[in-house]
Design a protein around this motif. Structure first.
Motif, mmCIF file in Angstrom:
data_model
loop_
_atom_site.group_PDB
_atom_site.id
_atom_site.type_symbol
_atom_site.label_atom_id
_atom_site.label_comp_id
_atom_site.label_asym_id
_atom_site.label_seq_id
_atom_site.Cartn_x
_atom_site.Cartn_y
_atom_site.Cartn_z
ATOM 1 N N GLN A 55 18.890 44.313 60.454
ATOM 2 C CA GLN A 55 20.090 43.676 61.001
ATOM 3 C C GLN A 55 21.228 43.651 59.981
ATOM 4 N N THR A 56 21.551 44.817 59.470
ATOM 5 C CA THR A 56 22.739 44.976 58.634
ATOM 6 C C THR A 56 23.570 46.106 59.216
ATOM 7 N N SER A 57 24.804 46.224 58.770
ATOM 8 C CA SER A 57 25.677 47.252 59.338
ATOM 9 C C SER A 57 25.110 48.639 59.061
ATOM 10 N N PHE A 58 25.430 49.575 59.938
ATOM 11 C CA PHE A 58 24.903 50.927 59.779
ATOM 12 C C PHE A 58 25.406 51.556 58.482
ATOM 13 N N LYS A 59 26.644 51.287 58.127
ATOM 14 C CA LYS A 59 27.200 51.805 56.878
ATOM 15 C C LYS A 59 26.397 51.305 55.680
ATOM 16 N N THR A 60 26.043 50.025 55.698
ATOM 17 C CA THR A 60 25.256 49.442 54.608
ATOM 18 C C THR A 60 23.871 50.058 54.548
ATOM 19 N N ARG A 61 23.268 50.289 55.705
ATOM 20 C CA ARG A 61 21.933 50.882 55.738
ATOM 21 C C ARG A 61 21.936 52.296 55.158
ATOM 22 N N LEU A 62 22.955 53.070 55.486
ATOM 23 C CA LEU A 62 23.046 54.424 54.935
ATOM 24 C C LEU A 62 23.264 54.393 53.422
#
Length: 225
Positions: free
Chosen positions: A133-140
């Motif tokens: 549950q974190t932003s997709f940008k952060t996950r990448l």
């Protein structure tokens, strides 16, 4: 490690009209523990093989450099030397299959293993593990940082929100981008089966992740009710 799965174009026909015979699945699962185990030297051989397949892991909130160094030492020496000598395996070079840590600890792992002149692969859970549950940008960015620091395998968690909403193309697109962010590192998907709601969703999630380029998957921690 095994060869990487380069993935294929999303094809919804692979996951349409899926039916799972749940009673049959449960009956089959129950037979696993009822099977006869191997004995004597064969039992020892399979146990050593099992050790070599382990991702020795620490995912604690209080992980420190010292904890990680101890983990790496244990991964390089998983069985006591006297026990290995007793079965004639002291020169086998037995290690665990990998060590697994959070992205922030990958650098510590790399340094510890380099100091021991040990080439055990480093795996790292990324993409907001375990919830995702974190932003997709952060996950990448987590993936890229872990790979840059020395991880050769990235363990991602899939977006269960998209899965539960039936947006399988959305799941595919995210995993595909994560696959690209991994570069030369392998991608493993954690399906979190206990949160997917049904065996049908588990099947679909696994198929979609294979289409997107994962090379293996794990189920997660919570069983279905």
């Amino acid at each position: 490690m095994a060869a990487k799965n380069s993935g294929v174009t999303f094809d919804e026909s692979w996951i349409k009209n899926v039916n799972i015979n749940l009673p049959a699945v449960k009956r089959r699962a129950e037979t696993v523990t009822a099977r006869r185990g191997v004995k004597k030297q064969w039992q020892a051989a399979w146990q050593l093989r099992a050790v070599s397949c382990i991702d020795l892991t620490t995912l604690a909130g209080d992980d420190t450099r010292a904890n990680v160094h101890r983990l790496c030492y244990k991964a390089a020496h998983p069985i006591r030397s006297d026990l290995l000598k007793a079965i004639g395996m002291e020169s086998a070079g037995l290690t665990t299959g990998a060590v697994c840590v959070y992205p922030s600890r990958v650098g510590d792992c790399r340094k510890a293993l380099e100091n021991m002149k040990c080439k055990i692969p480093i795996a790292s859970v990324a993409t907001g593990f375990p919830s995702g549950q974190t932003s997709f940008k952060t996950r990448l960015e987590e993936i890229r940082q872990a790979v840059q620091d020395g991880a050769s395998e990235i363990d991602i968690v899939i977006n269960r929100t998209l899965a539960l909403q039936g947006d399988w193309k959305g799941v595919y697109d995210e995993v595909r981008e994560m696959r690209e962010a991994c570069g030369e590192a392998h991608l493993k998907t954690i399906l979190a089966t206990g949160e997917l709601g049904s065996m049908v969703n588990i099947y679909k999630a696994s198929m979609v992740c294979m289409m997107a380029g994962k090379y293996r998957a794990t189920c997660g921690v919570r069983p279905l009710p």
